[in-house]
Design a protein around this motif. Structure first.
Motif: not given
Length: 113
Positions: A63-68, A81-88
């Motif tokens: 799912a897309d990352a939120t603005d936060d 470019p493919t970074s995410r916070l693993s908690c989200q």
């Protein structure tokens, strides 16, 4: 059931791992529940970047990352470019997802959780 493949990390997961991960669970929780002690200084509340991961395969299925989350990622060490916070980032219902845990975080000292 989706699989989470963790690339080798010298300190947290030297041999890498392949984990059956329940859909809907955060990548951070999957890692922690399987003995991979990724940092999560904000206790998984999307307030820091210590649980930053780079999704090497399967990124488009998340799912897309939120603005936060996007705002916080701008502060992460080693942002890609493919970074995410693993908690989200929540595990989708199917597929294989390959993540890399960056060598460093923005913390000067490691948290003890």
């Amino acid at each position: 059931m989706p699989q989470l493949v963790v690339l080798p990390h010298g300190e947290l997961c030297p041999d890498g791992a392949v984990i059956d991960a329940p859909a809907g669970k955060s990548v951070c929780d999957v890692l922690l529940e399987n003995g991979i002690e990724i940092e999560h200084a904000c206790e998984k509340s999307c307030a820091c970047t210590t649980c930053h991961v780079i999704v090497r395969e399967g990124f488009a299925n998340l799912a897309d990352a939120t603005d936060d989350e996007e705002d916080l990622l701008d502060k992460a060490w080693g942002l890609e470019p493919t970074s995410r916070l693993s908690c989200q980032a929540l595990m989708p219902a199917q597929g294989e997802y390959v993540v890399e845990i960056p060598k460093y975080t923005i913390n000067h000292a490691k948290e003890n959780h």
